[in-house]
Motif scaffolding. Structure first.
Motif, PDB file in Angstrom:
ATOM      1  N   LEU A 160       0.812  -1.213   0.000  1.00  0.00           N
ATOM      2  CA  LEU A 160       0.000   0.000   0.000  1.00  0.00           C
ATOM      3  C   LEU A 160       0.849   1.269   0.000  1.00  0.00           C
ATOM      4  CD1 LEU A 160      -2.781  -1.026   2.561  1.00  0.00           C
ATOM      5  CD2 LEU A 160      -2.872  -1.111   0.061  1.00  0.00           C
ATOM      6  N   HIS A 161       2.171   1.129  -0.066  1.00  0.00           N
ATOM      7  CA  HIS A 161       3.108   2.263  -0.081  1.00  0.00           C
ATOM      8  C   HIS A 161       2.991   3.113   1.182  1.00  0.00           C
ATOM      9  CE1 HIS A 161       4.083   1.353  -4.265  1.00  0.00           C
ATOM     10  NE2 HIS A 161       2.789   1.302  -4.519  1.00  0.00           N
ATOM     11  N   ILE A 162       2.707   2.443   2.284  1.00  0.00           N
ATOM     12  CA  ILE A 162       2.678   3.115   3.582  1.00  0.00           C
ATOM     13  C   ILE A 162       4.018   2.982   4.291  1.00  0.00           C
ATOM     14  CG2 ILE A 162       1.499   3.173   5.836  1.00  0.00           C
ATOM     15  CD1 ILE A 162      -0.957   2.045   4.493  1.00  0.00           C
ATOM     16  N   TYR A 163       4.768   1.946   3.940  1.00  0.00           N
ATOM     17  CA  TYR A 163       6.048   1.695   4.595  1.00  0.00           C
ATOM     18  C   TYR A 163       7.011   2.865   4.376  1.00  0.00           C
ATOM     19  CZ  TYR A 163      10.561  -0.447   5.635  1.00  0.00           C
ATOM     20  OH  TYR A 163      11.800  -0.706   6.141  1.00  0.00           O
ATOM     21  N   ASP A 164       7.646   3.284   5.445  1.00  0.00           N
ATOM     22  CA  ASP A 164       8.648   4.356   5.430  1.00  0.00           C
ATOM     23  C   ASP A 164       8.057   5.691   4.978  1.00  0.00           C
ATOM     24  OD1 ASP A 164      11.118   5.234   6.102  1.00  0.00           O
ATOM     25  OD2 ASP A 164      12.102   4.650   4.243  1.00  0.00           O
ATOM     26  N   LEU A 166       6.140   8.712   6.833  1.00  0.00           N
ATOM     27  CA  LEU A 166       5.778   9.179   8.172  1.00  0.00           C
ATOM     28  C   LEU A 166       4.326   9.618   8.256  1.00  0.00           C
ATOM     29  CD1 LEU A 166       6.560   9.948  11.064  1.00  0.00           C
ATOM     30  CD2 LEU A 166       7.375  12.144  10.181  1.00  0.00           C
ATOM     31  N   TRP A 167       3.865  10.391   7.286  1.00  0.00           N
ATOM     32  CA  TRP A 167       2.509  10.953   7.354  1.00  0.00           C
ATOM     33  C   TRP A 167       1.454   9.870   7.177  1.00  0.00           C
ATOM     34  CZ3 TRP A 167       2.906  15.462   9.424  1.00  0.00           C
ATOM     35  CH2 TRP A 167       4.021  16.258   9.162  1.00  0.00           C
ATOM     36  N   LEU A 168       1.660   8.960   6.244  1.00  0.00           N
ATOM     37  CA  LEU A 168       0.703   7.869   6.077  1.00  0.00           C
ATOM     38  C   LEU A 168       0.714   6.931   7.274  1.00  0.00           C
ATOM     39  CD1 LEU A 168       1.086   6.933   2.295  1.00  0.00           C
ATOM     40  CD2 LEU A 168      -0.726   8.255   3.395  1.00  0.00           C
ATOM     41  N   HIS A 169       1.864   6.767   7.891  1.00  0.00           N
ATOM     42  CA  HIS A 169       1.930   5.929   9.088  1.00  0.00           C
ATOM     43  C   HIS A 169       1.120   6.546  10.230  1.00  0.00           C
ATOM     44  CE1 HIS A 169       3.697   3.118  12.015  1.00  0.00           C
ATOM     45  NE2 HIS A 169       3.757   4.161  12.824  1.00  0.00           N
ATOM     46  N   ILE A 170       1.213   7.858  10.395  1.00  0.00           N
ATOM     47  CA  ILE A 170       0.441   8.528  11.450  1.00  0.00           C
ATOM     48  C   ILE A 170      -1.053   8.356  11.225  1.00  0.00           C
ATOM     49  CG2 ILE A 170      -0.140  10.796  12.392  1.00  0.00           C
ATOM     50  CD1 ILE A 170       2.777  11.595  11.972  1.00  0.00           C
ATOM     51  N   ILE A 171      -1.473   8.430   9.960  1.00  0.00           N
ATOM     52  CA  ILE A 171      -2.904   8.341   9.655  1.00  0.00           C
ATOM     53  C   ILE A 171      -3.424   6.918   9.829  1.00  0.00           C
ATOM     54  CG2 ILE A 171      -4.623   8.602   7.814  1.00  0.00           C
ATOM     55  CD1 ILE A 171      -2.905  10.873   6.704  1.00  0.00           C
ATOM     56  N   THR A 172      -2.637   5.935   9.418  1.00  0.00           N
ATOM     57  CA  THR A 172      -3.133   4.551   9.372  1.00  0.00           C
ATOM     58  C   THR A 172      -2.805   3.737  10.621  1.00  0.00           C
ATOM     59  OG1 THR A 172      -1.115   3.848   8.227  1.00  0.00           O
ATOM     60  CG2 THR A 172      -2.997   4.507   6.872  1.00  0.00           C
ATOM     61  N   ALA A 173      -1.894   4.199  11.461  1.00  0.00           N
ATOM     62  CA  ALA A 173      -1.475   3.391  12.608  1.00  0.00           C
ATOM     63  C   ALA A 173      -2.450   3.469  13.774  1.00  0.00           C
ATOM     64  CB  ALA A 173      -0.088   3.820  13.086  1.00  0.00           C
ATOM     65  N   SER A 174      -3.383   4.403  13.749  1.00  0.00           N
ATOM     66  CA  SER A 174      -4.291   4.601  14.873  1.00  0.00           C
ATOM     67  C   SER A 174      -5.576   3.824  14.666  1.00  0.00           C
ATOM     68  CB  SER A 174      -4.611   6.099  15.040  1.00  0.00           C
ATOM     69  OG  SER A 174      -3.425   6.837  15.223  1.00  0.00           O
ATOM     70  N   THR A 239       9.379   0.924  16.627  1.00  0.00           N
ATOM     71  CA  THR A 239       8.488   1.217  15.499  1.00  0.00           C
ATOM     72  C   THR A 239       9.223   1.971  14.402  1.00  0.00           C
ATOM     73  OG1 THR A 239       6.570   1.285  16.982  1.00  0.00           O
ATOM     74  CG2 THR A 239       6.331   2.325  14.820  1.00  0.00           C
ATOM     75  N   ILE A 240      10.062   2.926  14.798  1.00  0.00           N
ATOM     76  CA  ILE A 240      10.855   3.668  13.826  1.00  0.00           C
ATOM     77  C   ILE A 240      11.816   2.728  13.100  1.00  0.00           C
ATOM     78  CG2 ILE A 240      12.522   5.532  13.536  1.00  0.00           C
ATOM     79  CD1 ILE A 240       9.772   6.511  14.297  1.00  0.00           C
ATOM     80  N   LEU A 241      12.454   1.860  13.841  1.00  0.00           N
ATOM     81  CA  LEU A 241      13.407   0.920  13.252  1.00  0.00           C
ATOM     82  C   LEU A 241      12.726  -0.040  12.280  1.00  0.00           C
ATOM     83  CD1 LEU A 241      16.338  -0.174  13.252  1.00  0.00           C
ATOM     84  CD2 LEU A 241      15.667  -1.650  15.159  1.00  0.00           C
ATOM     85  N   THR A 242      11.469  -0.394  12.566  1.00  0.00           N
ATOM     86  CA  THR A 242      10.774  -1.392  11.758  1.00  0.00           C
ATOM     87  C   THR A 242      10.030  -0.775  10.585  1.00  0.00           C
ATOM     88  OG1 THR A 242      10.468  -2.726  13.766  1.00  0.00           O
ATOM     89  CG2 THR A 242       9.125  -3.301  11.845  1.00  0.00           C
ATOM     90  N   TYR A 243       9.289   0.304  10.837  1.00  0.00           N
ATOM     91  CA  TYR A 243       8.389   0.843   9.816  1.00  0.00           C
ATOM     92  C   TYR A 243       8.854   2.162   9.212  1.00  0.00           C
ATOM     93  CZ  TYR A 243       5.084  -2.552  11.743  1.00  0.00           C
ATOM     94  OH  TYR A 243       4.480  -3.706  12.165  1.00  0.00           O
ATOM     95  N   LEU A 244       9.664   2.941   9.943  1.00  0.00           N
ATOM     96  CA  LEU A 244      10.041   4.278   9.458  1.00  0.00           C
ATOM     97  C   LEU A 244      11.559   4.472   9.567  1.00  0.00           C
ATOM     98  CD1 LEU A 244       7.227   6.270  11.307  1.00  0.00           C
ATOM     99  CD2 LEU A 244       7.266   5.662   8.875  1.00  0.00           C
ATOM    100  N   PRO A 245      12.346   3.673   8.882  1.00  0.00           N
ATOM    101  CA  PRO A 245      13.800   3.779   9.032  1.00  0.00           C
ATOM    102  C   PRO A 245      14.385   5.071   8.492  1.00  0.00           C
ATOM    103  CG  PRO A 245      13.248   2.259   7.249  1.00  0.00           C
ATOM    104  CD  PRO A 245      11.956   2.600   7.933  1.00  0.00           C
ATOM    105  N   SER A 246      13.672   5.767   7.599  1.00  0.00           N
ATOM    106  CA  SER A 246      14.210   6.997   7.013  1.00  0.00           C
ATOM    107  C   SER A 246      13.911   8.237   7.837  1.00  0.00           C
ATOM    108  CB  SER A 246      13.643   7.197   5.599  1.00  0.00           C
ATOM    109  OG  SER A 246      14.029   6.131   4.755  1.00  0.00           O
ATOM    110  N   THR A 247      13.143   8.100   8.906  1.00  0.00           N
ATOM    111  CA  THR A 247      12.796   9.242   9.761  1.00  0.00           C
ATOM    112  C   THR A 247      13.123   8.908  11.215  1.00  0.00           C
ATOM    113  OG1 THR A 247      10.527   8.419   9.872  1.00  0.00           O
ATOM    114  CG2 THR A 247      10.999  10.127   8.232  1.00  0.00           C
ATOM    115  N   PRO A 248      14.394   8.820  11.581  1.00  0.00           N
ATOM    116  CA  PRO A 248      14.769   8.440  12.944  1.00  0.00           C
ATOM    117  C   PRO A 248      14.412   9.523  13.954  1.00  0.00           C
ATOM    118  CG  PRO A 248      16.704   9.121  11.720  1.00  0.00           C
ATOM    119  CD  PRO A 248      15.569   9.094  10.740  1.00  0.00           C
ATOM    120  N   ASN A 249      13.898   9.102  15.093  1.00  0.00           N
ATOM    121  CA  ASN A 249      13.596  10.037  16.173  1.00  0.00           C
ATOM    122  C   ASN A 249      14.721  10.009  17.205  1.00  0.00           C
ATOM    123  OD1 ASN A 249      13.147   7.527  17.236  1.00  0.00           O
ATOM    124  ND2 ASN A 249      11.149   7.994  18.096  1.00  0.00           N
TER     125      ASN A 249
END
Length: 304
Positions: A160-164, A166-174, A239-249
């Motif tokens: 679904l092109h949600i991986y990596d 950030l904005w789509l992850h915020i919308i779909t993770a809740s 979660t960052i390491l698994t789903y959002l590796p390009s946006t490290p917190n």
């Protein structure tokens, strides 16, 4: 007359037992609070020690204040990430990771609370088919463990092109359910429906009642849940390491800082200083919002 004397004689014993129970509970809570505060105070104290002082006396006050631990941790909190979309190696510093921490923590927490509220409000205040099923389903989802779905979740997000993203992850993770749903359901359930009836008489609609009447009434609870969610999200590096590796917190940055401590010869006081730097944004946010979080809910204005 005899019954009155017996009840009067039993009453002091009842009060003594209740007071003893409250004292025991108070002692247990005090010990628990101290057990949480002492490690934090020790970490702050040890973060100002130099390497020799820490190795000789790890539990004593520092002989000299070593501010260099914080400047070193601040400069070394950097992460290099390979961006697949651009095929480039990008380096992130403290400020970049701080920005991603704020976006991720605030976004996921606010979106999660919004979904919980718009789910809990109709279940608590409206009668419809399947209402009890939804509430029982929320309880069941908290009881039944869901494990082993990491690979499937990654595959779906990639398709679904949600991986990596950030904005789509915020919308779909809740989701609308969970422990926050149960808390909000209970808080909304006990509020009087007379507020809505009065608003309906003045021409208000259902969405107006939902967001402009009942939402402000439970705002202290919402702020408390926001702080809990913010702390959990800001400390979440998995979660960052698994789903959002390009946006490290920041949590991911401190995680890598600790993982490469031996290779890069980071000392324990420097590692503790990095953890303190991670906690600073949460402490600042709590200091700003604590007067609202600790505020009591005012339920009044109606004569039943």
């Amino acid at each position: 007359m005899r019954n009155k004397n017996v009840s009067g004689a039993c009453r002091p014993k009842k009060y003594i037992v209740s007071n003893v129970v409250f004292i025991i509970i108070g002692i247990i809570m005090a010990v628990y609070i101290v057990s949480l505060v002492i490690p934090i105070l020790w970490a702050i104290m040890a973060s100002f020690k130099d390497t020799y002082d820490f190795s000789q006396n790890p539990f004593s006050f520092p002989d000299t204040i070593e501010w260099g631990n914080y400047s070193y941790a601040f400069s070394q909190l950097q992460v290099e990430v390979w961006i697949y979309s651009t095929q480039k190696l990008v380096s992130y510093n403290y400020f970049n990771m701080f920005l991603y921490s704020m976006i991720y923590s605030v976004g996921t927490t606010v979106m999660g609370l919004f979904m919980n509220y718009i789910t809990a409000y109709p279940v608590a205040k409206y009668k419809f088919f399947g209402r009890k099923f939804l509430y029982n389903f929320a309880i069941m989802m908290m009881i039944i463990p869901v494990v082993g779905n990491l690979s499937a979740s990654l595959y779906v997000r990639r398709v679904l092109h949600i991986y990596d993203n950030l904005w789509l992850h915020i919308i779909t993770a809740s989701g609308g359910f969970g422990f926050n749903f149960v808390l909000l359901y209970g808080a909304i359930k006990r509020l009087s429906w007379s507020y809505a009836e009065s608003a309906f008489l003045d021409g208000a609609g259902h969405f107006t009642v939902m967001f402009r009447i009942y939402l402000p009434l439970i705002m202290p609870l919402m702020l408390g849940l926001f702080m809990l969610g913010f702390v959990g999200s800001s400390n979440d590096y998995s979660t960052i390491l698994t789903y959002l590796p390009s946006t490290p917190n920041l949590a991911y940055g401190v995680f890598t800082f600790d993982q490469f401590a031996v290779a890069k010869r980071h000392t324990t006081p420097q590692i503790l200083a990095a953890f303190i730097l991670l906690a600073i944004p949460t402490v600042i946010l709590w200091s700003i919002t604590q007067r609202f979080v600790m505020g009591s809910m005012v339920v009044g204005g109606l004569k039943e």
